[in-house]
Motif scaffolding. Structure first.
Motif, PDB file in Angstrom:
ATOM      1  N   ASP A  92      56.965  75.559  -1.234  1.00  0.00           N
ATOM      2  CA  ASP A  92      56.513  74.647  -1.831  1.00  0.00           C
ATOM      3  C   ASP A  92      55.374  74.774  -3.061  1.00  0.00           C
ATOM      4  O   ASP A  92      55.386  74.142  -4.036  1.00  0.00           O
ATOM      5  CB  ASP A  92      55.801  73.414  -1.103  1.00  0.00           C
ATOM      6  CG  ASP A  92      56.694  72.694  -0.143  1.00  0.00           C
ATOM      7  OD1 ASP A  92      57.927  72.721  -0.527  1.00  0.00           O
ATOM      8  OD2 ASP A  92      56.356  72.316   1.022  1.00  0.00           O
ATOM      9  N   GLN A  93      54.681  75.862  -2.760  1.00  0.00           N
ATOM     10  CA  GLN A  93      53.580  76.103  -3.586  1.00  0.00           C
ATOM     11  C   GLN A  93      53.887  76.751  -4.953  1.00  0.00           C
ATOM     12  O   GLN A  93      53.256  76.705  -6.018  1.00  0.00           O
ATOM     13  CB  GLN A  93      52.673  77.292  -2.938  1.00  0.00           C
ATOM     14  CG  GLN A  93      52.900  78.547  -3.039  1.00  0.00           C
ATOM     15  CD  GLN A  93      54.131  79.013  -1.983  1.00  0.00           C
ATOM     16  OE1 GLN A  93      54.847  78.244  -1.512  1.00  0.00           O
ATOM     17  NE2 GLN A  93      53.939  80.203  -1.377  1.00  0.00           N
ATOM     18  N   SER A  94      55.380  76.967  -5.258  1.00  0.00           N
ATOM     19  CA  SER A  94      55.762  77.342  -6.339  1.00  0.00           C
ATOM     20  C   SER A  94      56.584  76.432  -7.207  1.00  0.00           C
ATOM     21  O   SER A  94      57.095  76.900  -8.181  1.00  0.00           O
ATOM     22  CB  SER A  94      56.684  78.698  -6.099  1.00  0.00           C
ATOM     23  OG  SER A  94      57.755  78.564  -5.464  1.00  0.00           O
ATOM     24  N   LYS A  95      56.668  75.082  -6.668  1.00  0.00           N
ATOM     25  CA  LYS A  95      57.705  74.104  -7.459  1.00  0.00           C
ATOM     26  C   LYS A  95      56.789  73.262  -8.084  1.00  0.00           C
ATOM     27  O   LYS A  95      55.951  72.584  -7.418  1.00  0.00           O
ATOM     28  CB  LYS A  95      58.511  73.663  -6.595  1.00  0.00           C
ATOM     29  CG  LYS A  95      59.475  74.628  -5.771  1.00  0.00           C
ATOM     30  CD  LYS A  95      60.340  73.888  -4.822  1.00  0.00           C
ATOM     31  CE  LYS A  95      61.383  72.931  -5.320  1.00  0.00           C
ATOM     32  NZ  LYS A  95      62.364  72.448  -4.393  1.00  0.00           N
ATOM     33  N   ALA A  96      57.166  72.937  -9.350  1.00  0.00           N
ATOM     34  CA  ALA A  96      56.154  71.828  -9.950  1.00  0.00           C
ATOM     35  C   ALA A  96      57.235  70.803 -10.593  1.00  0.00           C
ATOM     36  O   ALA A  96      56.625  69.762 -11.131  1.00  0.00           O
ATOM     37  CB  ALA A  96      55.563  72.771 -11.353  1.00  0.00           C
ATOM     38  N   ALA A  97      58.560  71.119 -10.667  1.00  0.00           N
ATOM     39  CA  ALA A  97      59.382  70.111 -11.260  1.00  0.00           C
ATOM     40  C   ALA A  97      60.508  69.600 -10.298  1.00  0.00           C
ATOM     41  O   ALA A  97      60.602  70.220  -9.238  1.00  0.00           O
ATOM     42  CB  ALA A  97      60.243  70.805 -12.521  1.00  0.00           C
TER      43      ALA A  97
ATOM     44  N   ASP B 195      60.382  75.950   1.578  1.00  0.00           N
ATOM     45  CA  ASP B 195      60.395  74.673   0.498  1.00  0.00           C
ATOM     46  C   ASP B 195      60.762  73.614   1.497  1.00  0.00           C
ATOM     47  O   ASP B 195      61.832  73.571   1.936  1.00  0.00           O
ATOM     48  CB  ASP B 195      61.703  75.179  -0.349  1.00  0.00           C
ATOM     49  CG  ASP B 195      61.976  74.265  -1.405  1.00  0.00           C
ATOM     50  OD1 ASP B 195      61.442  72.947  -1.135  1.00  0.00           O
ATOM     51  OD2 ASP B 195      62.659  74.452  -2.257  1.00  0.00           O
ATOM     52  N   SER B 196      59.897  72.660   1.616  1.00  0.00           N
ATOM     53  CA  SER B 196      60.263  71.342   2.462  1.00  0.00           C
ATOM     54  C   SER B 196      61.339  70.735   1.922  1.00  0.00           C
ATOM     55  O   SER B 196      61.850  70.072   2.735  1.00  0.00           O
ATOM     56  CB  SER B 196      58.966  70.531   2.471  1.00  0.00           C
ATOM     57  OG  SER B 196      58.520  70.169   1.225  1.00  0.00           O
ATOM     58  N   GLN B 197      61.741  70.513   0.656  1.00  0.00           N
ATOM     59  CA  GLN B 197      62.998  70.084   0.095  1.00  0.00           C
ATOM     60  C   GLN B 197      64.236  70.624   1.164  1.00  0.00           C
ATOM     61  O   GLN B 197      65.210  69.740   1.354  1.00  0.00           O
ATOM     62  CB  GLN B 197      63.190  70.543  -1.273  1.00  0.00           C
ATOM     63  CG  GLN B 197      64.494  69.686  -1.954  1.00  0.00           C
ATOM     64  CD  GLN B 197      64.318  68.075  -1.751  1.00  0.00           C
ATOM     65  OE1 GLN B 197      63.266  67.661  -2.502  1.00  0.00           O
ATOM     66  NE2 GLN B 197      64.923  67.386  -1.083  1.00  0.00           N
ATOM     67  N   LEU B 198      64.473  71.805   1.524  1.00  0.00           N
ATOM     68  CA  LEU B 198      65.226  72.208   2.277  1.00  0.00           C
ATOM     69  C   LEU B 198      65.275  71.628   3.523  1.00  0.00           C
ATOM     70  O   LEU B 198      66.400  71.161   4.185  1.00  0.00           O
ATOM     71  CB  LEU B 198      65.328  73.867   2.557  1.00  0.00           C
ATOM     72  CG  LEU B 198      65.253  74.914   1.295  1.00  0.00           C
ATOM     73  CD1 LEU B 198      65.121  76.268   1.509  1.00  0.00           C
ATOM     74  CD2 LEU B 198      66.671  74.599   0.528  1.00  0.00           C
TER      75      LEU B 198
ATOM     76  N   LEU C 146      52.328  86.048  -1.463  1.00  0.00           N
ATOM     77  CA  LEU C 146      52.095  84.823  -0.314  1.00  0.00           C
ATOM     78  C   LEU C 146      51.491  83.602  -0.897  1.00  0.00           C
ATOM     79  O   LEU C 146      51.672  82.483  -0.615  1.00  0.00           O
ATOM     80  CB  LEU C 146      51.310  85.449   0.863  1.00  0.00           C
ATOM     81  CG  LEU C 146      52.192  86.277   1.802  1.00  0.00           C
ATOM     82  CD1 LEU C 146      51.113  86.906   2.811  1.00  0.00           C
ATOM     83  CD2 LEU C 146      52.983  85.272   2.710  1.00  0.00           C
ATOM     84  N   ARG C 147      50.571  83.874  -1.680  1.00  0.00           N
ATOM     85  CA  ARG C 147      49.742  82.933  -2.517  1.00  0.00           C
ATOM     86  C   ARG C 147      50.690  82.179  -3.560  1.00  0.00           C
ATOM     87  O   ARG C 147      50.768  80.809  -3.651  1.00  0.00           O
ATOM     88  CB  ARG C 147      48.700  83.517  -3.328  1.00  0.00           C
ATOM     89  CG  ARG C 147      47.252  83.141  -3.080  1.00  0.00           C
ATOM     90  CD  ARG C 147      45.964  83.702  -3.980  1.00  0.00           C
ATOM     91  NE  ARG C 147      46.318  84.858  -4.901  1.00  0.00           N
ATOM     92  CZ  ARG C 147      46.175  86.018  -4.323  1.00  0.00           C
ATOM     93  NH1 ARG C 147      46.116  86.381  -2.805  1.00  0.00           N
ATOM     94  NH2 ARG C 147      46.591  86.977  -5.161  1.00  0.00           N
ATOM     95  N   HIS C 148      51.534  82.916  -4.094  1.00  0.00           N
ATOM     96  CA  HIS C 148      52.364  82.203  -5.233  1.00  0.00           C
ATOM     97  C   HIS C 148      53.612  81.898  -5.091  1.00  0.00           C
ATOM     98  O   HIS C 148      54.443  80.945  -5.820  1.00  0.00           O
ATOM     99  CB  HIS C 148      52.263  83.063  -6.579  1.00  0.00           C
ATOM    100  CG  HIS C 148      50.747  83.366  -7.226  1.00  0.00           C
ATOM    101  ND1 HIS C 148      50.037  82.178  -7.525  1.00  0.00           N
ATOM    102  CD2 HIS C 148      49.889  84.407  -7.012  1.00  0.00           C
ATOM    103  CE1 HIS C 148      48.834  82.657  -7.754  1.00  0.00           C
ATOM    104  NE2 HIS C 148      48.649  84.123  -7.598  1.00  0.00           N
TER     105      HIS C 148
ATOM    106  N   THR D  76      66.861  75.545  -7.654  1.00  0.00           N
ATOM    107  CA  THR D  76      65.813  76.806  -7.466  1.00  0.00           C
ATOM    108  C   THR D  76      66.466  77.911  -6.485  1.00  0.00           C
ATOM    109  O   THR D  76      67.168  77.725  -5.480  1.00  0.00           O
ATOM    110  CB  THR D  76      64.729  76.231  -6.608  1.00  0.00           C
ATOM    111  OG1 THR D  76      64.090  75.054  -7.332  1.00  0.00           O
ATOM    112  CG2 THR D  76      63.601  77.195  -6.127  1.00  0.00           C
ATOM    113  N   LEU D  77      66.039  78.979  -6.835  1.00  0.00           N
ATOM    114  CA  LEU D  77      66.593  80.298  -6.415  1.00  0.00           C
ATOM    115  C   LEU D  77      65.625  80.702  -5.303  1.00  0.00           C
ATOM    116  O   LEU D  77      66.067  81.658  -4.193  1.00  0.00           O
ATOM    117  CB  LEU D  77      67.037  81.194  -7.249  1.00  0.00           C
ATOM    118  CG  LEU D  77      67.818  82.633  -6.936  1.00  0.00           C
ATOM    119  CD1 LEU D  77      69.132  82.229  -6.282  1.00  0.00           C
ATOM    120  CD2 LEU D  77      67.920  83.589  -8.072  1.00  0.00           C
ATOM    121  N   TYR D  78      64.502  80.680  -5.374  1.00  0.00           N
ATOM    122  CA  TYR D  78      63.552  81.324  -4.452  1.00  0.00           C
ATOM    123  C   TYR D  78      62.097  80.403  -4.695  1.00  0.00           C
ATOM    124  O   TYR D  78      61.721  79.703  -5.555  1.00  0.00           O
ATOM    125  CB  TYR D  78      63.238  82.935  -4.842  1.00  0.00           C
ATOM    126  CG  TYR D  78      62.783  83.046  -6.098  1.00  0.00           C
ATOM    127  CD1 TYR D  78      61.209  82.928  -6.461  1.00  0.00           C
ATOM    128  CD2 TYR D  78      63.589  83.329  -7.124  1.00  0.00           C
ATOM    129  CE1 TYR D  78      61.101  83.127  -7.905  1.00  0.00           C
ATOM    130  CE2 TYR D  78      63.009  83.877  -8.450  1.00  0.00           C
ATOM    131  CZ  TYR D  78      61.897  83.551  -8.588  1.00  0.00           C
ATOM    132  OH  TYR D  78      61.276  83.814 -10.047  1.00  0.00           O
TER     133      TYR D  78
END
Length: 178
Positions: free
Chosen positions: A82-87, A48-51, A41-43, A77-79
């Protein structure tokens, strides 16, 4: 029981984030440990707001209540939320690449009542209309039976490793659209 699906909006994000936490904590119990669930849940788990911006994320409402959310993507991105996307998240080529099934979460009160199946149907139709001939996803252990029942073939099993040392087992799955 009246199930309705619609495109998600940014206004849905707070309710979707609450849904994610509830669904993951309740439906993942027995498959993952408490520390694995909290780390995921944290990571990783989240919307994903891009979706939503791409118009490829849907909500399911049952009798006017949020029953689930899920989407598909034309991006690499497969999974992860927002908190896990940096690029940047480059676009896929539908003639060559599999689209992605992403961020499926069902309210525990509506689990195993057709919500996930309905959302998958909407996503597969939309991805097919966008030219994708196949779809790929990274299934969690509790999600694997649903995807398998809907024709997704299981592939490699692996682990996602989190910064706090926890890890989460996942299954790569794939389906050819007809």
């Amino acid at each position: 029981m009246n199930l309705r699906t619609r495109l998600a909006t940014l206004y849905d994000m707070p309710a979707l984030n609450r849904l994610v936490e509830l669904a993951v904590r309740q439906l993942s119990a027995g498959y993952y440990t408490g520390p694995q669930i909290e780390s995921a849940l944290r990571h990783m788990f989240g919307i994903d707001s891009q979706l939503i911006a791409d118009g490829t994320y849907y909500v399911a409402e049952m009798d006017g209540q949020l029953a689930g959310g899920g989407g598909w993507s034309r991006r690499q991105t497969l999974y992860g939320g927002d908190q896990s996307k940096a690029a940047a998240d480059p676009l896929l080529d539908p003639a060559r690449d599999a689209g992605r099934i992403r961020a499926f979460f069902v309210h525990p009160g509506w689990a195993r009542r057709g919500v996930g199946r309905a959302l998958i149907g909407v996503c597969e139709a939309a991805a097919g209309a966008a030219g994708f001939r196949s779809l790929a996803l990274a299934a969690t252990l509790p999600g694997e039976p649903l995807y398998g029942a809907l024709g997704y073939a299981a592939g490699a099993r692996s682990f996602i490793h989190f910064p706090d040392g926890e890890q989460l087992a996942i299954i790569q799955m794939h389906k050819t659209l007809t």
